[in-house]
Design a protein around this motif. Sequence first.
Motif, PDB file in Angstrom:
ATOM      1  N   GLU A  34      37.723  42.888  36.402  1.00  0.00           N
ATOM      2  CA  GLU A  34      36.999  41.962  37.277  1.00  0.00           C
ATOM      3  C   GLU A  34      37.982  41.262  38.198  1.00  0.00           C
ATOM      4  OE1 GLU A  34      34.435  37.770  37.023  1.00  0.00           O
ATOM      5  OE2 GLU A  34      35.533  38.521  35.284  1.00  0.00           O
ATOM      6  N   PHE A  35      37.653  41.161  39.485  1.00  0.00           N
ATOM      7  CA  PHE A  35      38.462  40.438  40.457  1.00  0.00           C
ATOM      8  C   PHE A  35      37.795  39.107  40.793  1.00  0.00           C
ATOM      9  CE2 PHE A  35      39.686  44.861  41.267  1.00  0.00           C
ATOM     10  CZ  PHE A  35      41.074  44.740  41.240  1.00  0.00           C
ATOM     11  N   ARG A  36      38.636  38.063  40.919  1.00  0.00           N
ATOM     12  CA  ARG A  36      38.160  36.752  41.348  1.00  0.00           C
ATOM     13  C   ARG A  36      39.092  36.194  42.399  1.00  0.00           C
ATOM     14  NH1 ARG A  36      36.863  32.152  37.074  1.00  0.00           N
ATOM     15  NH2 ARG A  36      36.678  31.130  39.109  1.00  0.00           N
ATOM     16  N   GLY A  87      47.810  36.497  40.951  1.00  0.00           N
ATOM     17  CA  GLY A  87      48.358  36.966  42.216  1.00  0.00           C
ATOM     18  C   GLY A  87      48.271  38.468  42.334  1.00  0.00           C
ATOM     19  N   SER A  88      47.083  39.012  42.109  1.00  0.00           N
ATOM     20  CA  SER A  88      46.906  40.458  41.936  1.00  0.00           C
ATOM     21  C   SER A  88      46.898  41.240  43.241  1.00  0.00           C
ATOM     22  CB  SER A  88      45.612  40.737  41.171  1.00  0.00           C
ATOM     23  OG  SER A  88      44.514  40.081  41.770  1.00  0.00           O
ATOM     24  N   ALA A  99      41.582  39.722  37.251  1.00  0.00           N
ATOM     25  CA  ALA A  99      42.653  39.721  38.238  1.00  0.00           C
ATOM     26  C   ALA A  99      42.316  38.712  39.324  1.00  0.00           C
ATOM     27  CB  ALA A  99      42.828  41.118  38.835  1.00  0.00           C
ATOM     28  N   ILE A 100      43.203  37.752  39.546  1.00  0.00           N
ATOM     29  CA  ILE A 100      42.912  36.674  40.496  1.00  0.00           C
ATOM     30  C   ILE A 100      43.934  36.633  41.625  1.00  0.00           C
ATOM     31  CG2 ILE A 100      41.740  35.272  38.766  1.00  0.00           C
ATOM     32  CD1 ILE A 100      44.252  33.457  38.707  1.00  0.00           C
ATOM     33  N   ASP A 101      43.447  36.264  42.803  1.00  0.00           N
ATOM     34  CA  ASP A 101      44.306  36.005  43.950  1.00  0.00           C
ATOM     35  C   ASP A 101      43.566  35.010  44.838  1.00  0.00           C
ATOM     36  OD1 ASP A 101      45.751  36.327  46.570  1.00  0.00           O
ATOM     37  OD2 ASP A 101      46.826  37.834  45.397  1.00  0.00           O
ATOM     38  N   PRO A 102      44.237  33.954  45.306  1.00  0.00           N
ATOM     39  CA  PRO A 102      43.536  32.967  46.136  1.00  0.00           C
ATOM     40  C   PRO A 102      43.326  33.416  47.575  1.00  0.00           C
ATOM     41  CG  PRO A 102      45.836  32.337  45.864  1.00  0.00           C
ATOM     42  CD  PRO A 102      45.613  33.529  44.975  1.00  0.00           C
TER      43      PRO A 102
END
Length: 217
Positions: free
Chosen positions: A98-100, A52-53, A77-80
């Motif tokens: 890295e962002f996903r 939830g970045s 770092a992940i956020d939907p």
Amino acid sequence: MDKPDCDPAMLRRTYAQFPLINRAVSGWHGIYRRLLRPRLAAIEHPTLLDIGSGGGDVPGMLTRWAARDGLGLRITAIDPDPRAHDFAISRPPLPGLEFRQAFSSELVAEGHRFDAVVSNHLLHHLTAAELAGLLEDSRRLTRSLAVHSDIIRSRPAYLLFAAGTLPFFHRSLIRRDGLTSIRRSYTPAELRAAVPPDWQVVRDSRFRQLLVRGTDD
């Protein structure tokens, strides 16, 4: 901010202003020094997952601090939310970060594991079922440590934030959503009652608490 029809210009200004708020009130430098750095420094090529970045400022701070300390840390770092992801990847890139656009459950299904899992001000956004899912995903994703930082609900926190932000942030959602977040947040006793017994609720300051799980799995 969670609404799909949120004004896009105000949302981007909100993401852009988050670093000001998080540097002032989130306490992540202390969390990094006390909890994360000692664990990560003992691991060769350590990895960390931020769930939830949002706009990406917290994983950015962690990346810079770890680089300064020579840890060789790699952060995912992940956020939907596609709006958050688009803003995060528009920031200047940092080596090791890295962002996903993804849910934590997707990383579980892909078999990923990390040395630490963190989140910032995420818990109060979740339903009871979503909180249970986050904690189970965190347990499965981390090899060493999980730290979820969140606000403590209290009348003084609400009044201080309302007064402190009144002259500012009129063209973003910082003030409105911040006050809503305080109202939605847990007290320490409520959070303890809501989580499994292998999670520890730690009062990190007058207005902030940590949900921590250390593991040797």
